[in-house]
Scaffold this motif. Structure first.
Motif, short mmCIF file in Angstrom:
data_model
loop_
_atom_site.label_atom_id
_atom_site.label_comp_id
_atom_site.label_asym_id
_atom_site.label_seq_id
_atom_site.Cartn_x
_atom_site.Cartn_y
_atom_site.Cartn_z
N UNK A 190 0.89 -3.26 16.42
CA UNK A 190 1.59 -4.40 15.82
C UNK A 190 3.08 -4.08 15.65
N UNK A 191 3.45 -3.45 14.54
CA UNK A 191 4.87 -3.15 14.31
C UNK A 191 5.13 -1.66 14.12
N UNK A 192 4.06 -0.85 14.03
CA UNK A 192 4.25 0.58 13.80
C UNK A 192 2.98 1.34 14.16
N UNK A 193 3.17 2.55 14.69
CA UNK A 193 2.03 3.41 14.98
C UNK A 193 1.59 4.20 13.75
N UNK A 194 2.41 4.20 12.70
CA UNK A 194 2.14 5.04 11.54
C UNK A 194 0.77 4.80 10.91
N UNK A 195 0.37 3.54 10.61
CA UNK A 195 -0.95 3.38 9.99
C UNK A 195 -2.10 3.77 10.91
N UNK A 196 -1.92 3.61 12.22
CA UNK A 196 -2.96 4.01 13.16
C UNK A 196 -3.12 5.52 13.18
N UNK A 197 -2.01 6.22 13.07
CA UNK A 197 -2.06 7.69 13.06
C UNK A 197 -2.69 8.18 11.77
#
Length: 364
Positions: A190-197
């Motif tokens: 969506x807008x960032x890979x941070x939460x997926x990581x």
């Protein structure tokens, strides 16, 4: 050009916000202090969209960032329906269908508007969480090893919006299809890979019971394309970025880079020699522009997403004016097209007049 577009969108946003807040101030049956608090809270919720970008969200605790994302993006859709509501009421007042007093210091009118909008958006949220199964049957004279079952999805928008627990449910749903392969037509992030990581969402992709091939979407660029590509690799997704693969089953899968990259290759340069003539060729191209390219080069099937079919009515009217195919099936010559409204969604989780779907394509 981007600055002009941003300023134009900002002008429309502020105009709509001013129009609605002027009506809210006139309508509420409270004193100035209470009115000011309510109006300030509504303005802050809508304008927070301009503040809570990906980089700022990334610096917040995850759960707080999710709340900020939901409030800021939902406010945009609620503002749209607020504008439409007051436009209708103004027209009815001008036509003397409604008395002008209904829009001034009237608690009953305010309560009725809140009740109607609440019902619309609660219903839109419930409808979003229902996923629809779209089936397509195609026949080819080209040689394939066996009848093929392909599951296609697009616009997952995983991250602050759709988190790992939600995606795990989608994985279970897709695994029930027992497909030969899964194709993703862009915007996994969506807008960032941070939460997926942080939530190790890549592990859910590895539970899928079929090989996964994908192309990039515009949101992979918004979430930093290099991080997106690393996530694809960690998740076991085969990324086709201006590339193609000849599969053992007789299919040729082609993936274009998103048109956000102005230097992406032409489709002619990506196609392997003789593939459209000798193999059933499937093209993944996130944004459904210039459909004639696939037709002219003999591609059998193009799969796209991006439009979301507007997500909520009447934005679907706008996307219908922009794209030749904004949603659903189409055909040009011998090329079959499908533009999906998406399995996930951007921003507030509302589907009004549209639906979330995955596509099952059977080829024999």
């Amino acid at each position: 050009m981007r600055l002009v577009f941003f300023l134009s969108v900002l002008a429309v946003l502020l105009t709509g916000l001013s129009y609605v807040m002027w009506h809210v101030w006139a309508l509420l049956p409270f004193g100035k202090c209470v009115k000011a608090i309510i109006v300030a809270a509504l303005v802050a919720a809508v304008l927070s969209l301009l503040y809570f970008r990906g980089d700022r969200l990334d610096n917040m605790p995850l759960n707080l960032a999710v709340v900020a994302y939901e409030i800021s993006t939902s406010g945009l859709f609620i503002l749209l329906y607020g504008v439409m509501t007051f436009l209708v009421l103004d027209i009815l007042t001008l036509c003397r269908v409604l008395p002008r007093a209904w829009l001034h210091h009237n608690g009953w009118t305010a309560l009725a508007i809140v009740a109607v909008l609440t019902a619309i958006f609660v219903g839109g949220n419930i409808h979003y969480h229902k996923k629809y199964r779209k089936t397509i049957a195609l026949h080819t004279e080209k040689p394939i090893a066996k009848p093929m079952k392909i599951v296609m999805v697009s616009d997952l928008h995983l991250g602050y919006n759709n988190r790992r627990a939600v995606f795990a449910q989608w994985v279970d749903m897709l695994n029930e299809e027992h497909a030969d392969l899964i194709l993703v037509a862009g915007d996994i992030l969506d807008v960032s890979a941070r939460p997926l990581i942080e939530e190790r969402t890549a592990e859910e992709f590895k539970r899928l019971n079929a090989p996964v091939y994908a192309c990039l979407g515009n949101h992979e660029y918004y979430s930093q394309e290099a991080k997106a590509r690393k996530f694809y690799a960690d998740a076991g997704i085969t990324l086709l970025r201006d590339d193609s693969l000849l599969l053992d089953n007789g299919l040729c899968i082609v993936g274009r880079d998103d048109r956000t990259n102005r230097n992406r290759k032409s489709l002619r340069d990506i196609l392997p020699d003789g593939a459209p003539k000798d193999r059933f060729t499937v093209l993944l191209d996130h944004q459904p522009y210039h459909l004639e390219e696939a037709e002219n080069l003999g591609v059998d099937l193009q799969l796209s997403g991006h439009t979301h079919y507007g997500q909520v009515w009447p934005i679907s009217w706008i996307t219908s004016a922009i794209y030749e195919i904004t949603y659903g099936e189409g055909r040009r010559g011998s090329t079959f097209y499908y533009v999906s409204s998406g399995l996930g969604i951007w921003g507030g989780k509302f589907r009004i007049g549209t639906k979330s779907e995955y596509v099952v394509i059977e080829i024999d």
